[in-house]
Scaffold this motif. Structure first.
Motif, PDB file in Angstrom:
ATOM      1  N   LEU A  96       0.828  -1.216   0.000  1.00 20.27           N
ATOM      2  CA  LEU A  96       0.000   0.000   0.000  1.00 20.27           C
ATOM      3  C   LEU A  96       0.857   1.259   0.000  1.00 20.27           C
ATOM      4  CD1 LEU A  96      -2.832  -1.027   2.489  1.00 20.27           C
ATOM      5  CD2 LEU A  96      -3.003  -0.761   0.002  1.00 20.27           C
ATOM      6  N   ILE A  97       1.957   1.231   0.726  1.00 14.86           N
ATOM      7  CA  ILE A  97       2.856   2.389   0.761  1.00 14.86           C
ATOM      8  C   ILE A  97       3.387   2.694  -0.638  1.00 14.86           C
ATOM      9  CG2 ILE A  97       5.130   3.158   1.573  1.00 14.86           C
ATOM     10  CD1 ILE A  97       4.477   1.731   4.224  1.00 14.86           C
ATOM     11  N   GLN A  98       3.600   1.660  -1.430  1.00 14.89           N
ATOM     12  CA  GLN A  98       4.137   1.859  -2.774  1.00 14.89           C
ATOM     13  C   GLN A  98       3.176   2.591  -3.703  1.00 14.89           C
ATOM     14  OE1 GLN A  98       6.378  -1.521  -4.444  1.00 14.89           O
ATOM     15  NE2 GLN A  98       6.082  -2.482  -2.444  1.00 14.89           N
ATOM     16  N   ALA A  99       1.908   2.657  -3.352  1.00 14.92           N
ATOM     17  CA  ALA A  99       0.936   3.366  -4.189  1.00 14.92           C
ATOM     18  C   ALA A  99       1.259   4.854  -4.272  1.00 14.92           C
ATOM     19  CB  ALA A  99      -0.474   3.161  -3.639  1.00 14.92           C
ATOM     20  N   TRP A 100       1.914   5.393  -3.249  1.00 15.98           N
ATOM     21  CA  TRP A 100       2.239   6.821  -3.219  1.00 15.98           C
ATOM     22  C   TRP A 100       3.686   7.103  -3.594  1.00 15.98           C
ATOM     23  CZ3 TRP A 100      -0.934   4.615   0.549  1.00 15.98           C
ATOM     24  CH2 TRP A 100      -2.249   5.055   0.503  1.00 15.98           C
ATOM     25  N   MET A 101       4.386   6.105  -4.069  1.00 17.04           N
ATOM     26  CA  MET A 101       5.797   6.293  -4.422  1.00 17.04           C
ATOM     27  C   MET A 101       5.947   6.332  -5.936  1.00 17.04           C
ATOM     28  SD  MET A 101       7.561   3.728  -1.695  1.00 17.04           S
ATOM     29  CE  MET A 101       9.190   4.290  -2.128  1.00 17.04           C
ATOM     30  N   PRO A 102       6.737   7.285  -6.429  1.00 18.87           N
ATOM     31  CA  PRO A 102       6.951   7.325  -7.879  1.00 18.87           C
ATOM     32  C   PRO A 102       7.730   6.088  -8.327  1.00 18.87           C
ATOM     33  CG  PRO A 102       8.363   8.907  -6.750  1.00 18.87           C
ATOM     34  CD  PRO A 102       7.462   8.316  -5.715  1.00 18.87           C
ATOM     35  N   ASP A 103       7.437   5.604  -9.484  1.00 21.01           N
ATOM     36  CA  ASP A 103       8.097   4.446 -10.088  1.00 21.01           C
ATOM     37  C   ASP A 103       7.882   3.152  -9.314  1.00 21.01           C
ATOM     38  OD1 ASP A 103       9.126   6.078 -12.101  1.00 21.01           O
ATOM     39  OD2 ASP A 103      10.922   6.531 -10.931  1.00 21.01           O
ATOM     40  N   ARG A 104       6.896   3.104  -8.443  1.00 19.20           N
ATOM     41  CA  ARG A 104       6.571   1.868  -7.722  1.00 19.20           C
ATOM     42  C   ARG A 104       5.078   1.629  -7.890  1.00 19.20           C
ATOM     43  NH1 ARG A 104      10.790  -0.196  -4.335  1.00 19.20           N
ATOM     44  NH2 ARG A 104       9.391  -1.963  -4.308  1.00 19.20           N
ATOM     45  N   GLN A 105       4.689   0.392  -7.778  1.00 16.59           N
ATOM     46  CA  GLN A 105       3.268   0.078  -7.867  1.00 16.59           C
ATOM     47  C   GLN A 105       2.926  -1.088  -6.955  1.00 16.59           C
ATOM     48  OE1 GLN A 105       2.282  -1.453 -11.797  1.00 16.59           O
ATOM     49  NE2 GLN A 105       4.470  -1.505 -12.228  1.00 16.59           N
ATOM     50  N   MET A 106       1.670  -1.121  -6.534  1.00 11.37           N
ATOM     51  CA  MET A 106       1.206  -2.222  -5.695  1.00 11.37           C
ATOM     52  C   MET A 106       1.138  -3.488  -6.541  1.00 11.37           C
ATOM     53  SD  MET A 106      -1.795  -0.463  -3.393  1.00 11.37           S
ATOM     54  CE  MET A 106      -2.924  -0.464  -4.754  1.00 11.37           C
ATOM     55  N   SER A 107       1.309  -4.637  -5.876  1.00 14.77           N
ATOM     56  CA  SER A 107       1.300  -5.888  -6.613  1.00 14.77           C
ATOM     57  C   SER A 107       0.682  -6.990  -5.760  1.00 14.77           C
ATOM     58  CB  SER A 107       2.735  -6.261  -7.010  1.00 14.77           C
ATOM     59  OG  SER A 107       2.791  -7.574  -7.492  1.00 14.77           O
ATOM     60  N   LEU A 108      -0.414  -7.557  -6.231  1.00 17.46           N
ATOM     61  CA  LEU A 108      -1.032  -8.681  -5.538  1.00 17.46           C
ATOM     62  C   LEU A 108      -0.104  -9.901  -5.533  1.00 17.46           C
ATOM     63  CD1 LEU A 108      -3.382  -9.960  -4.047  1.00 17.46           C
ATOM     64  CD2 LEU A 108      -4.389 -10.513  -6.270  1.00 17.46           C
ATOM     65  N   PRO A 109       0.593 -10.206  -6.637  1.00 18.05           N
ATOM     66  CA  PRO A 109       1.533 -11.335  -6.567  1.00 18.05           C
ATOM     67  C   PRO A 109       2.609 -11.148  -5.486  1.00 18.05           C
ATOM     68  CG  PRO A 109       1.102 -10.810  -8.855  1.00 18.05           C
ATOM     69  CD  PRO A 109       0.456  -9.726  -8.024  1.00 18.05           C
ATOM     70  N   ASP A 110       3.048  -9.913  -5.258  1.00 20.77           N
ATOM     71  CA  ASP A 110       4.027  -9.682  -4.191  1.00 20.77           C
ATOM     72  C   ASP A 110       3.435 -10.026  -2.827  1.00 20.77           C
ATOM     73  OD1 ASP A 110       5.927  -8.907  -6.004  1.00 20.77           O
ATOM     74  OD2 ASP A 110       5.824  -6.762  -5.530  1.00 20.77           O
ATOM     75  N   VAL A 111       2.175  -9.662  -2.606  1.00 21.74           N
ATOM     76  CA  VAL A 111       1.516  -9.995  -1.339  1.00 21.74           C
ATOM     77  C   VAL A 111       1.397 -11.511  -1.198  1.00 21.74           C
ATOM     78  CG1 VAL A 111      -0.635  -9.807  -0.017  1.00 21.74           C
ATOM     79  CG2 VAL A 111       0.272  -7.807  -1.199  1.00 21.74           C
ATOM     80  N   LEU A 112       1.089 -12.194  -2.287  1.00 22.57           N
ATOM     81  CA  LEU A 112       0.987 -13.657  -2.242  1.00 22.57           C
ATOM     82  C   LEU A 112       2.350 -14.291  -1.953  1.00 22.57           C
ATOM     83  CD1 LEU A 112      -1.487 -14.255  -5.203  1.00 22.57           C
ATOM     84  CD2 LEU A 112      -1.980 -14.238  -2.740  1.00 22.57           C
ATOM     85  N   HIS A 113       3.425 -13.724  -2.520  1.00 18.61           N
ATOM     86  CA  HIS A 113       4.772 -14.207  -2.214  1.00 18.61           C
ATOM     87  C   HIS A 113       5.103 -13.972  -0.744  1.00 18.61           C
ATOM     88  CE1 HIS A 113       5.740 -13.542  -6.714  1.00 18.61           C
ATOM     89  NE2 HIS A 113       5.465 -14.813  -6.512  1.00 18.61           N
ATOM     90  N   ASP A 114       4.691 -12.812  -0.232  1.00 19.35           N
ATOM     91  CA  ASP A 114       4.904 -12.502   1.188  1.00 19.35           C
ATOM     92  C   ASP A 114       4.183 -13.543   2.068  1.00 19.35           C
ATOM     93  OD1 ASP A 114       6.161 -10.251   0.203  1.00 19.35           O
ATOM     94  OD2 ASP A 114       4.555  -8.875   0.771  1.00 19.35           O
ATOM     95  N   ALA A 115       2.944 -13.832   1.704  1.00 15.27           N
ATOM     96  CA  ALA A 115       2.146 -14.799   2.473  1.00 15.27           C
ATOM     97  C   ALA A 115       2.772 -16.189   2.427  1.00 15.27           C
ATOM     98  CB  ALA A 115       0.711 -14.840   1.954  1.00 15.27           C
ATOM     99  N   ALA A 116       3.230 -16.592   1.245  1.00 20.32           N
ATOM    100  CA  ALA A 116       3.865 -17.910   1.117  1.00 20.32           C
ATOM    101  C   ALA A 116       5.112 -17.988   1.981  1.00 20.32           C
ATOM    102  CB  ALA A 116       4.210 -18.189  -0.347  1.00 20.32           C
ATOM    103  N   GLY A 117       5.900 -16.923   2.008  1.00 24.16           N
ATOM    104  CA  GLY A 117       7.081 -16.910   2.843  1.00 24.16           C
ATOM    105  C   GLY A 117       6.734 -16.946   4.319  1.00 24.16           C
ATOM    106  N   ALA A 118       5.692 -16.227   4.717  1.00 23.18           N
ATOM    107  CA  ALA A 118       5.293 -16.187   6.115  1.00 23.18           C
ATOM    108  C   ALA A 118       4.777 -17.548   6.592  1.00 23.18           C
ATOM    109  CB  ALA A 118       4.224 -15.116   6.331  1.00 23.18           C
ATOM    110  N   VAL A 119       4.185 -18.308   5.682  1.00 17.03           N
ATOM    111  CA  VAL A 119       3.710 -19.651   6.050  1.00 17.03           C
ATOM    112  C   VAL A 119       4.902 -20.506   6.407  1.00 17.03           C
ATOM    113  CG1 VAL A 119       2.700 -21.773   5.117  1.00 17.03           C
ATOM    114  CG2 VAL A 119       1.598 -19.605   4.726  1.00 17.03           C
TER     115      VAL A 119
END
Length: 119
Positions: A96-119
């Motif tokens: 969500l923080i990346q939504a306000w950063m230039p040259d960055r964008q939110m990514s659902l696959p990144d969240v899924l990778h985060d979740a997989a790592g946390a498991v």
């Protein structure tokens, strides 16, 4: 032997604060890196692959902050669940923080990778 030594548990209260500070620094550094507009495909893939191990480490640190419940020798399932949910919330927050950063964008696959790592 002369001189007093601290019992092993005396140093443990410092661990949560230092690990929390390290966690915040790592997350901020990861979020504040320059955009990926000129990054090659292989570097982007390597950065995406880093989500899992980073959030595995975050979940482990979060879990280690909490001792097993009184009388138990292992942590409860609820403590594992809470560590996972908090790690996942941090992953969502960094996206969500990346939504306000230039040259960055939110990514659902990144969240899924985060979740997989946390498991």
């Amino acid at each position: 032997m002369s001189g007093a030594t601290l019992p092993p548990r005396a140093a443990l209260p410092v661990l949560p604060w230092t690990s929390a500070l390290a966690l915040v620094v790592v997350l901020l550094a990861a979020v504040m890196l320059p955009g990926l507009s000129q990054v090659t495909l292989w570097r982007r893939a390597l950065q995406d692959a880093g989500h899992g191990p980073v959030f595995a480490g975050i979940a482990i640190v979060l879990l280690l902050w909490r001792a097993p419940l009184p009388g138990a020798t292992v942590r409860s399932g609820a403590q594992y669940r809470d560590a996972f949910l908090l790690a996942l919330a941090l992953g969502v927050l960094t996206e969500l923080i990346q939504a306000w950063m230039p040259d960055r964008q939110m990514s659902l696959p990144d969240v899924l990778h985060d979740a997989a790592g946390a498991v």
